[in-house]
Scaffold this motif. Structure first.
Motif, PDB file in Angstrom:
ATOM      1  N   HIS A 137     -12.317 -55.854 -86.229  1.00 27.11           N
ATOM      2  CA  HIS A 137     -11.125 -55.812 -85.783  1.00 27.11           C
ATOM      3  C   HIS A 137     -10.661 -55.024 -84.626  1.00 27.11           C
ATOM      4  CE1 HIS A 137     -10.417 -58.991 -88.787  1.00 27.11           C
ATOM      5  NE2 HIS A 137     -10.777 -58.224 -89.502  1.00 27.11           N
ATOM      6  N   PHE A 138     -11.004 -53.820 -84.797  1.00 31.06           N
ATOM      7  CA  PHE A 138     -10.709 -52.700 -83.956  1.00 31.06           C
ATOM      8  C   PHE A 138     -12.092 -51.853 -83.349  1.00 31.06           C
ATOM      9  CE2 PHE A 138      -7.365 -53.721 -86.838  1.00 31.06           C
ATOM     10  CZ  PHE A 138      -6.326 -53.991 -86.151  1.00 31.06           C
ATOM     11  N   ALA A 139     -11.815 -51.439 -82.075  1.00 32.68           N
ATOM     12  CA  ALA A 139     -12.999 -50.731 -81.731  1.00 32.68           C
ATOM     13  C   ALA A 139     -13.224 -49.444 -82.340  1.00 32.68           C
ATOM     14  CB  ALA A 139     -12.825 -50.535 -80.170  1.00 32.68           C
ATOM     15  N   ASN A 140     -12.191 -48.787 -82.683  1.00 35.63           N
ATOM     16  CA  ASN A 140     -12.219 -47.456 -83.481  1.00 35.63           C
ATOM     17  C   ASN A 140     -11.080 -46.802 -83.663  1.00 35.63           C
ATOM     18  OD1 ASN A 140     -10.730 -46.671 -80.729  1.00 35.63           O
ATOM     19  ND2 ASN A 140     -12.827 -46.374 -79.917  1.00 35.63           N
ATOM     20  N   LYS A 141     -10.747 -45.755 -84.192  1.00 39.45           N
ATOM     21  CA  LYS A 141      -9.379 -45.200 -84.787  1.00 39.45           C
ATOM     22  C   LYS A 141      -8.472 -45.278 -83.737  1.00 39.45           C
ATOM     23  CE  LYS A 141      -7.544 -41.042 -87.054  1.00 39.45           C
ATOM     24  NZ  LYS A 141      -8.009 -39.783 -87.826  1.00 39.45           N
ATOM     25  N   ASP A 142      -8.821 -44.885 -82.465  1.00 43.96           N
ATOM     26  CA  ASP A 142      -7.966 -44.747 -81.495  1.00 43.96           C
ATOM     27  C   ASP A 142      -7.158 -46.204 -81.214  1.00 43.96           C
ATOM     28  OD1 ASP A 142      -8.335 -42.185 -81.325  1.00 43.96           O
ATOM     29  OD2 ASP A 142      -9.404 -42.220 -79.298  1.00 43.96           O
ATOM     30  N   ASP A 143      -8.094 -47.249 -81.065  1.00 41.97           N
ATOM     31  CA  ASP A 143      -7.888 -48.640 -80.783  1.00 41.97           C
ATOM     32  C   ASP A 143      -6.834 -48.926 -82.042  1.00 41.97           C
ATOM     33  OD1 ASP A 143      -7.625 -51.265 -79.669  1.00 41.97           O
ATOM     34  OD2 ASP A 143      -9.277 -51.826 -81.149  1.00 41.97           O
ATOM     35  N   LEU A 144      -7.088 -48.686 -83.361  1.00 45.27           N
ATOM     36  CA  LEU A 144      -6.028 -49.267 -84.334  1.00 45.27           C
ATOM     37  C   LEU A 144      -4.855 -48.439 -84.145  1.00 45.27           C
ATOM     38  CD1 LEU A 144      -5.456 -50.324 -87.081  1.00 45.27           C
ATOM     39  CD2 LEU A 144      -6.957 -48.835 -88.230  1.00 45.27           C
ATOM     40  N   PHE A 145      -4.843 -47.058 -83.946  1.00 42.51           N
ATOM     41  CA  PHE A 145      -3.657 -46.328 -83.758  1.00 42.51           C
ATOM     42  C   PHE A 145      -2.857 -46.774 -82.471  1.00 42.51           C
ATOM     43  CE2 PHE A 145      -1.087 -42.949 -81.487  1.00 42.51           C
ATOM     44  CZ  PHE A 145      -0.499 -42.507 -82.343  1.00 42.51           C
ATOM     45  N   LEU A 146      -3.079 -47.110 -81.664  1.00 37.17           N
ATOM     46  CA  LEU A 146      -2.372 -47.604 -80.535  1.00 37.17           C
ATOM     47  C   LEU A 146      -1.990 -49.015 -80.486  1.00 37.17           C
ATOM     48  CD1 LEU A 146      -4.960 -46.049 -77.545  1.00 37.17           C
ATOM     49  CD2 LEU A 146      -2.548 -45.542 -77.926  1.00 37.17           C
ATOM     50  N   THR A 147      -2.861 -49.631 -81.174  1.00 38.61           N
ATOM     51  CA  THR A 147      -2.217 -51.148 -81.503  1.00 38.61           C
ATOM     52  C   THR A 147      -0.997 -51.033 -82.643  1.00 38.61           C
ATOM     53  OG1 THR A 147      -4.874 -51.961 -81.419  1.00 38.61           O
ATOM     54  CG2 THR A 147      -3.043 -53.501 -82.533  1.00 38.61           C
ATOM     55  N   VAL A 148      -1.249 -50.101 -83.438  1.00 40.84           N
ATOM     56  CA  VAL A 148      -0.016 -50.006 -84.367  1.00 40.84           C
ATOM     57  C   VAL A 148       1.165 -49.534 -83.531  1.00 40.84           C
ATOM     58  CG1 VAL A 148       0.801 -48.752 -86.308  1.00 40.84           C
ATOM     59  CG2 VAL A 148      -1.384 -49.720 -86.580  1.00 40.84           C
ATOM     60  N   MET A 149       1.089 -48.548 -82.830  1.00 39.21           N
ATOM     61  CA  MET A 149       1.981 -47.853 -82.027  1.00 39.21           C
ATOM     62  C   MET A 149       2.846 -48.961 -81.111  1.00 39.21           C
ATOM     63  SD  MET A 149       2.127 -44.877 -79.155  1.00 39.21           S
ATOM     64  CE  MET A 149       1.396 -45.942 -77.985  1.00 39.21           C
ATOM     65  N   ASN A 150       1.911 -49.809 -80.497  1.00 42.47           N
ATOM     66  CA  ASN A 150       2.559 -50.678 -79.756  1.00 42.47           C
ATOM     67  C   ASN A 150       3.360 -51.858 -80.335  1.00 42.47           C
ATOM     68  OD1 ASN A 150       1.612 -49.642 -77.234  1.00 42.47           O
ATOM     69  ND2 ASN A 150      -0.402 -50.726 -77.360  1.00 42.47           N
ATOM     70  N   GLU A 151       2.930 -52.243 -81.428  1.00 40.65           N
ATOM     71  CA  GLU A 151       3.692 -53.182 -82.286  1.00 40.65           C
ATOM     72  C   GLU A 151       5.170 -52.551 -82.878  1.00 40.65           C
ATOM     73  OE1 GLU A 151       1.262 -55.089 -85.302  1.00 40.65           O
ATOM     74  OE2 GLU A 151      -0.022 -55.900 -83.739  1.00 40.65           O
ATOM     75  N   VAL A 152       4.989 -51.182 -83.196  1.00 44.72           N
ATOM     76  CA  VAL A 152       6.126 -50.653 -83.778  1.00 44.72           C
ATOM     77  C   VAL A 152       6.933 -50.397 -82.561  1.00 44.72           C
ATOM     78  CG1 VAL A 152       6.783 -48.331 -84.450  1.00 44.72           C
ATOM     79  CG2 VAL A 152       4.848 -49.317 -85.594  1.00 44.72           C
ATOM     80  N   LEU A 153       6.617 -49.978 -81.403  1.00 42.55           N
ATOM     81  CA  LEU A 153       7.621 -50.003 -80.360  1.00 42.55           C
ATOM     82  C   LEU A 153       8.315 -51.410 -80.183  1.00 42.55           C
ATOM     83  CD1 LEU A 153       5.568 -47.609 -78.052  1.00 42.55           C
ATOM     84  CD2 LEU A 153       7.901 -47.254 -79.153  1.00 42.55           C
ATOM     85  N   ILE A 154       7.405 -52.300 -80.183  1.00 44.08           N
ATOM     86  CA  ILE A 154       8.227 -53.618 -79.862  1.00 44.08           C
ATOM     87  C   ILE A 154       9.236 -53.940 -81.153  1.00 44.08           C
ATOM     88  CG2 ILE A 154       7.661 -56.260 -80.137  1.00 44.08           C
ATOM     89  CD1 ILE A 154       4.721 -55.702 -78.797  1.00 44.08           C
ATOM     90  N   GLN A 155       8.776 -53.591 -82.478  1.00 42.55           N
ATOM     91  CA  GLN A 155       9.697 -53.885 -83.364  1.00 42.55           C
ATOM     92  C   GLN A 155      11.018 -53.048 -83.103  1.00 42.55           C
ATOM     93  OE1 GLN A 155       7.376 -53.189 -86.947  1.00 42.55           O
ATOM     94  NE2 GLN A 155       5.868 -54.731 -86.640  1.00 42.55           N
ATOM     95  N   GLU A 156      10.852 -51.840 -83.031  1.00 40.56           N
ATOM     96  CA  GLU A 156      12.023 -50.939 -82.761  1.00 40.56           C
ATOM     97  C   GLU A 156      12.989 -51.619 -81.603  1.00 40.56           C
ATOM     98  OE1 GLU A 156      14.294 -47.485 -83.683  1.00 40.56           O
ATOM     99  OE2 GLU A 156      12.718 -48.692 -84.620  1.00 40.56           O
ATOM    100  N   LYS A 157      12.400 -51.887 -80.631  1.00 41.67           N
ATOM    101  CA  LYS A 157      13.202 -52.509 -79.554  1.00 41.67           C
ATOM    102  C   LYS A 157      13.948 -53.730 -80.143  1.00 41.67           C
ATOM    103  CE  LYS A 157      13.014 -54.712 -74.962  1.00 41.67           C
ATOM    104  NZ  LYS A 157      12.596 -55.353 -73.815  1.00 41.67           N
ATOM    105  N   GLU A 158      13.324 -54.579 -80.833  1.00 42.78           N
ATOM    106  CA  GLU A 158      14.034 -55.630 -81.358  1.00 42.78           C
ATOM    107  C   GLU A 158      15.069 -55.240 -82.199  1.00 42.78           C
ATOM    108  OE1 GLU A 158      10.624 -58.107 -83.227  1.00 42.78           O
ATOM    109  OE2 GLU A 158       9.923 -58.677 -81.146  1.00 42.78           O
ATOM    110  N   TYR A 159      14.563 -54.222 -83.274  1.00 42.84           N
ATOM    111  CA  TYR A 159      15.767 -53.758 -84.097  1.00 42.84           C
ATOM    112  C   TYR A 159      16.840 -53.472 -83.331  1.00 42.84           C
ATOM    113  CZ  TYR A 159      18.441 -50.491 -86.948  1.00 42.84           C
ATOM    114  OH  TYR A 159      19.448 -49.786 -87.439  1.00 42.84           O
ATOM    115  N   ILE A 160      16.807 -52.661 -82.335  1.00 47.12           N
ATOM    116  CA  ILE A 160      18.044 -52.171 -81.634  1.00 47.12           C
ATOM    117  C   ILE A 160      18.847 -53.216 -80.912  1.00 47.12           C
ATOM    118  CG2 ILE A 160      18.656 -50.669 -79.527  1.00 47.12           C
ATOM    119  CD1 ILE A 160      15.993 -49.099 -79.922  1.00 47.12           C
ATOM    120  N   ILE A 161      18.349 -54.113 -80.422  1.00 48.43           N
ATOM    121  CA  ILE A 161      18.986 -55.396 -79.854  1.00 48.43           C
ATOM    122  C   ILE A 161      19.511 -56.249 -81.053  1.00 48.43           C
ATOM    123  CG2 ILE A 161      18.488 -57.706 -78.906  1.00 48.43           C
ATOM    124  CD1 ILE A 161      16.107 -56.360 -77.309  1.00 48.43           C
TER     125      ILE A 161
END
Length: 197
Positions: free
Chosen positions: A41-65
């Motif tokens: 599913h993920f190329a490596n730890k960095d790929d997993l980390f960045l995927t998680v981070m991007n999803e968290v940022l999207i969720q945070e923006k939705e929370y704020i709105i």
């Protein structure tokens, strides 16, 4: 095994142990798979980390709105103060909030540029949301205070209380929020004074 279960486990580990303290083996063990299965599913730890981070940022923006929509009926003062106050509960209860604070202030060194590019983009979006909110409530502001300055000052207060939450805990967060809020609101409010003095 779905990628979503891996991301949930990874989020909890990154939030609680940071990037360096998290291993793919620990994530795999929690999910009940072999470490090698993560690579489907993920190329490596960095790929997993960045995927998680991007999803968290999207969720945070939705929370704020959604937060400002849900609290539309409140005064600007109450909306903004409550928005900051909520961080203490969210930090204690939600891995995504803890992850965002940790990674926003303590990004992995080798991913610093990628993380901060995403964080700054998130802050630009937050600033846009707040500018619209302040425009809708400009009657609450002193005439000499520009909306852009008020928003930037609010984001500065936001950062200050989050640093205290991350490094010093809830009690010191609350102390800094109460004092910082009083000065901030008196500085921008058309009537001066604050309900939270």
């Amino acid at each position: 095994m779905s990628a979503s279960k891996i991301k949930i486990a990874a989020l909890n580990h990154f939030a609680n142990s940071g990037y360096e303290g998290t291993s793919l083996s620990a994530i795999a063990s929690e999910v009940g798979i072999k470490k090698q299965s993560i690579y489907a599913h993920f190329a490596n730890k960095d790929d997993l980390f960045l995927t998680v981070m991007n999803e968290v940022l999207i969720q945070e923006k939705e929370y704020i709105i959604n937060f400002f929509i849900k609290n539309k009926q409140l005064s600007l003062e109450k909306k903004l103060f409550q928005f900051l106050q909520e961080y203490s509960n969210r930090y204690e209860e939600q891995a995504a909030t803890k992850f965002l604070l940790r990674m926003g202030f303590l990004p992995p060194n080798h991913l610093y540029d990628q993380v901060m590019d995403n964080i700054y983009h998130y802050y630009d979006e937050l600033e846009d949301i707040l500018v619209e909110l302040f425009k809708e409530n400009k009657q609450s502001l002193i005439g000499a205070v520009s909306i852009n300055d008020a928003v930037i000052a609010f984001i500065g207060l936001n950062d200050a209380v989050l640093v205290e939450l991350l490094y010093s805990g809830i009690e010191r967060f609350q102390r800094r929020l109460n004092a910082g809020w009083k000065i901030f609101w008196q500085g921008i409010a058309s009537k001066g004074g604050s309900e939270y003095e």
